[in-house]
Write a protein that holds these residues in place. Sequence first.
Motif, PDB file in Angstrom:
ATOM      1  N   GLN A   1       0.822  -1.206   0.000  1.00  0.00           N
ATOM      2  CA  GLN A   1       0.000   0.000   0.000  1.00  0.00           C
ATOM      3  C   GLN A   1       0.863   1.265   0.000  1.00  0.00           C
ATOM      4  OE1 GLN A   1      -3.364   0.072  -0.553  1.00  0.00           O
ATOM      5  NE2 GLN A   1      -2.848   2.212  -0.895  1.00  0.00           N
ATOM      6  N   GLU A   2       1.941   1.271   0.773  1.00  0.00           N
ATOM      7  CA  GLU A   2       2.844   2.425   0.780  1.00  0.00           C
ATOM      8  C   GLU A   2       3.467   2.623  -0.605  1.00  0.00           C
ATOM      9  OE1 GLU A   2       4.485   2.691   5.353  1.00  0.00           O
ATOM     10  OE2 GLU A   2       5.220   1.060   4.084  1.00  0.00           O
ATOM     11  N   TYR A   3       3.844   1.522  -1.225  1.00  0.00           N
ATOM     12  CA  TYR A   3       4.449   1.605  -2.551  1.00  0.00           C
ATOM     13  C   TYR A   3       3.425   2.089  -3.574  1.00  0.00           C
ATOM     14  CZ  TYR A   3       7.869   0.636  -6.136  1.00  0.00           C
ATOM     15  OH  TYR A   3       8.770   0.781  -7.158  1.00  0.00           O
ATOM     16  N   ARG A   4       2.198   1.588  -3.463  1.00  0.00           N
ATOM     17  CA  ARG A   4       1.119   2.050  -4.356  1.00  0.00           C
ATOM     18  C   ARG A   4       0.914   3.555  -4.213  1.00  0.00           C
ATOM     19  NH1 ARG A   4      -3.524  -2.509  -3.245  1.00  0.00           N
ATOM     20  NH2 ARG A   4      -2.867  -3.999  -4.830  1.00  0.00           N
ATOM     21  N   ASN A   5       0.920   4.037  -2.978  1.00  0.00           N
ATOM     22  CA  ASN A   5       0.717   5.470  -2.741  1.00  0.00           C
ATOM     23  C   ASN A   5       1.780   6.307  -3.443  1.00  0.00           C
ATOM     24  OD1 ASN A   5      -1.485   4.867  -1.141  1.00  0.00           O
ATOM     25  ND2 ASN A   5      -0.374   5.103   0.779  1.00  0.00           N
ATOM     26  N   VAL A   6       3.040   5.869  -3.337  1.00  0.00           N
ATOM     27  CA  VAL A   6       4.130   6.615  -3.968  1.00  0.00           C
ATOM     28  C   VAL A   6       3.985   6.587  -5.490  1.00  0.00           C
ATOM     29  CG1 VAL A   6       6.632   6.696  -4.358  1.00  0.00           C
ATOM     30  CG2 VAL A   6       5.746   6.302  -2.067  1.00  0.00           C
ATOM     31  N   VAL A   7       3.712   5.417  -6.045  1.00  0.00           N
ATOM     32  CA  VAL A   7       3.573   5.307  -7.502  1.00  0.00           C
ATOM     33  C   VAL A   7       2.394   6.153  -7.979  1.00  0.00           C
ATOM     34  CG1 VAL A   7       3.053   3.730  -9.413  1.00  0.00           C
ATOM     35  CG2 VAL A   7       4.716   3.067  -7.669  1.00  0.00           C
ATOM     36  N   GLU A   8       1.285   6.109  -7.253  1.00  0.00           N
ATOM     37  CA  GLU A   8       0.127   6.920  -7.641  1.00  0.00           C
ATOM     38  C   GLU A   8       0.470   8.413  -7.590  1.00  0.00           C
ATOM     39  OE1 GLU A   8      -3.153   5.678  -5.174  1.00  0.00           O
ATOM     40  OE2 GLU A   8      -3.248   3.721  -6.151  1.00  0.00           O
TER      41      GLU A   8
ATOM     42  N   PRO B   1      -2.441  12.647 -17.119  1.00  0.00           N
ATOM     43  CA  PRO B   1      -3.904  12.536 -17.258  1.00  0.00           C
ATOM     44  C   PRO B   1      -4.342  11.292 -18.030  1.00  0.00           C
ATOM     45  CG  PRO B   1      -3.048  14.196 -18.762  1.00  0.00           C
ATOM     46  CD  PRO B   1      -1.893  13.726 -17.923  1.00  0.00           C
ATOM     47  N   HIS B   2      -3.413  10.647 -18.730  1.00  0.00           N
ATOM     48  CA  HIS B   2      -3.755   9.482 -19.536  1.00  0.00           C
ATOM     49  C   HIS B   2      -3.618   8.164 -18.763  1.00  0.00           C
ATOM     50  CE1 HIS B   2      -3.844  12.257 -22.846  1.00  0.00           C
ATOM     51  NE2 HIS B   2      -2.600  12.616 -22.583  1.00  0.00           N
ATOM     52  N   LEU B   3      -3.189   8.242 -17.532  1.00  0.00           N
ATOM     53  CA  LEU B   3      -2.968   7.038 -16.740  1.00  0.00           C
ATOM     54  C   LEU B   3      -3.996   6.973 -15.621  1.00  0.00           C
ATOM     55  CD1 LEU B   3      -0.903   4.725 -16.804  1.00  0.00           C
ATOM     56  CD2 LEU B   3       0.350   5.922 -15.030  1.00  0.00           C
ATOM     57  N   GLU B   4      -4.796   5.948 -15.630  1.00  0.00           N
ATOM     58  CA  GLU B   4      -5.830   5.799 -14.608  1.00  0.00           C
ATOM     59  C   GLU B   4      -5.222   5.238 -13.326  1.00  0.00           C
ATOM     60  OE1 GLU B   4      -9.169   3.604 -16.066  1.00  0.00           O
ATOM     61  OE2 GLU B   4      -9.185   4.719 -17.951  1.00  0.00           O
ATOM     62  N   LYS B   5      -5.937   5.432 -12.237  1.00  0.00           N
ATOM     63  CA  LYS B   5      -5.464   4.981 -10.920  1.00  0.00           C
ATOM     64  C   LYS B   5      -5.208   3.467 -10.920  1.00  0.00           C
ATOM     65  CE  LYS B   5      -6.414   5.685  -6.073  1.00  0.00           C
ATOM     66  NZ  LYS B   5      -7.244   6.341  -5.083  1.00  0.00           N
ATOM     67  N   GLU B   6      -6.059   2.734 -11.612  1.00  0.00           N
ATOM     68  CA  GLU B   6      -5.909   1.270 -11.655  1.00  0.00           C
ATOM     69  C   GLU B   6      -4.618   0.872 -12.361  1.00  0.00           C
ATOM     70  OE1 GLU B   6      -6.705  -1.991 -10.014  1.00  0.00           O
ATOM     71  OE2 GLU B   6      -8.076  -0.317  -9.715  1.00  0.00           O
ATOM     72  N   SER B   7      -4.222   1.626 -13.376  1.00  0.00           N
ATOM     73  CA  SER B   7      -2.967   1.353 -14.080  1.00  0.00           C
ATOM     74  C   SER B   7      -1.774   1.623 -13.161  1.00  0.00           C
ATOM     75  CB  SER B   7      -2.849   2.226 -15.324  1.00  0.00           C
ATOM     76  OG  SER B   7      -3.876   1.921 -16.233  1.00  0.00           O
ATOM     77  N   ALA B   8      -1.872   2.690 -12.394  1.00  0.00           N
ATOM     78  CA  ALA B   8      -0.804   3.007 -11.438  1.00  0.00           C
ATOM     79  C   ALA B   8      -0.674   1.898 -10.404  1.00  0.00           C
ATOM     80  CB  ALA B   8      -1.078   4.345 -10.755  1.00  0.00           C
ATOM     81  N   ARG B   9      -1.812   1.387  -9.953  1.00  0.00           N
ATOM     82  CA  ARG B   9      -1.788   0.275  -8.984  1.00  0.00           C
ATOM     83  C   ARG B   9      -1.137  -0.960  -9.591  1.00  0.00           C
ATOM     84  NH1 ARG B   9      -6.292   0.717  -4.669  1.00  0.00           N
ATOM     85  NH2 ARG B   9      -5.277  -1.197  -4.039  1.00  0.00           N
ATOM     86  N   SER B  10      -1.442  -1.232 -10.849  1.00  0.00           N
ATOM     87  CA  SER B  10      -0.846  -2.393 -11.529  1.00  0.00           C
ATOM     88  C   SER B  10       0.665  -2.251 -11.633  1.00  0.00           C
ATOM     89  CB  SER B  10      -1.444  -2.569 -12.932  1.00  0.00           C
ATOM     90  OG  SER B  10      -2.803  -2.876 -12.836  1.00  0.00           O
ATOM     91  N   ILE B  11       1.125  -1.030 -11.925  1.00  0.00           N
ATOM     92  CA  ILE B  11       2.569  -0.774 -12.004  1.00  0.00           C
ATOM     93  C   ILE B  11       3.207  -1.018 -10.641  1.00  0.00           C
ATOM     94  CG2 ILE B  11       4.304   1.044 -12.302  1.00  0.00           C
ATOM     95  CD1 ILE B  11       2.378   2.229 -14.468  1.00  0.00           C
ATOM     96  N   ALA B  12       2.579  -0.512  -9.588  1.00  0.00           N
ATOM     97  CA  ALA B  12       3.105  -0.700  -8.229  1.00  0.00           C
ATOM     98  C   ALA B  12       3.104  -2.177  -7.854  1.00  0.00           C
ATOM     99  CB  ALA B  12       2.286   0.103  -7.227  1.00  0.00           C
TER     100      ALA B  12
ATOM    101  N   GLY C   1       3.255  -4.769  -9.839  1.00  0.00           N
ATOM    102  CA  GLY C   1       4.300  -5.453 -10.600  1.00  0.00           C
ATOM    103  C   GLY C   1       5.691  -5.186 -10.030  1.00  0.00           C
ATOM    104  N   ALA C   2       5.924  -3.938  -9.642  1.00  0.00           N
ATOM    105  CA  ALA C   2       7.225  -3.587  -9.048  1.00  0.00           C
ATOM    106  C   ALA C   2       7.416  -4.303  -7.718  1.00  0.00           C
ATOM    107  CB  ALA C   2       7.324  -2.076  -8.868  1.00  0.00           C
ATOM    108  N   MET C   3       6.353  -4.424  -6.940  1.00  0.00           N
ATOM    109  CA  MET C   3       6.453  -5.114  -5.648  1.00  0.00           C
ATOM    110  C   MET C   3       6.716  -6.607  -5.858  1.00  0.00           C
ATOM    111  SD  MET C   3       6.583  -4.663  -2.410  1.00  0.00           S
ATOM    112  CE  MET C   3       5.733  -3.283  -1.720  1.00  0.00           C
ATOM    113  N   MET C   4       6.107  -7.196  -6.881  1.00  0.00           N
ATOM    114  CA  MET C   4       6.373  -8.612  -7.202  1.00  0.00           C
ATOM    115  C   MET C   4       7.837  -8.793  -7.604  1.00  0.00           C
ATOM    116  SD  MET C   4       3.712 -10.521  -6.787  1.00  0.00           S
ATOM    117  CE  MET C   4       3.901 -11.920  -7.858  1.00  0.00           C
ATOM    118  N   GLU C   5       8.357  -7.849  -8.373  1.00  0.00           N
ATOM    119  CA  GLU C   5       9.758  -7.919  -8.770  1.00  0.00           C
ATOM    120  C   GLU C   5      10.664  -7.789  -7.552  1.00  0.00           C
ATOM    121  OE1 GLU C   5      12.951  -5.656 -11.637  1.00  0.00           O
ATOM    122  OE2 GLU C   5      10.820  -5.481 -12.095  1.00  0.00           O
ATOM    123  N   ALA C   6      10.299  -6.888  -6.638  1.00  0.00           N
ATOM    124  CA  ALA C   6      11.074  -6.726  -5.405  1.00  0.00           C
ATOM    125  C   ALA C   6      11.084  -8.026  -4.609  1.00  0.00           C
ATOM    126  CB  ALA C   6      10.499  -5.597  -4.554  1.00  0.00           C
TER     127      ALA C   6
END
Length: 194
Positions: free
Chosen positions: A113-120, A127-138, A140-145
């Motif tokens: 959740q902390e990582y999601r907050n930072v990425v968001e 404006p072209h990136l929705e909140k859900e896309s930002a969550r997906s990026i976060a 994925g990065a957490m899975m890689e970590a």
Amino acid sequence: TSEQIEHLHRRFKQLSRDQLTIRKENFDSIPDLEFNPIRGKIVHAFFDKRNLRQESDGLADEINFEDFLTIMSYFRPIEMNMDEEQLDRFRKEKLKFFFHMYDSDHDGKITLQEYRNVVEELLSGNPHLEKESARSIADGAMMEAASICVGQMGPDQVYEGITFEDFLKMWQGIDIETKMHVRFLNMDTIAHCY
């Protein structure tokens, strides 16, 4: 150097409006921070007692010039005469400061959740990136970590979050020593973090 300390003292006086301490609202006058998507996290880091080397938890209401120097010391460039041990300690100090920016609840882990907050926050200006896309990026990065830090996890294993030791592993090989520094070039800019 003494010249850099003098420059920082002038900058401190400018920010504090000639007061003995700086409060969070004093950072509102820094143009470079105005449009930074993680502005709040950067300002918060200046008042984080962990970064001030005072205590392990909490925020200071204000900082004096000595505190300001302590924070700015995290951004000083490497010195050519540092040996491997000094470089390692220097690198860990910089990364600890950075880690504290992410670990907003001060529990010693960067949770999903902390990582999601930072990425968001970082992506909030797009404006072209929705909140859900930002969550997906976060996510994925957490899975890689998790794969870097824990290795192959079983289906029933849950990655609790990034510890500082995990954070060090993730940043291994990345040149934080020269990228996270302050330019002492003009009074309009307090810090550039690359």
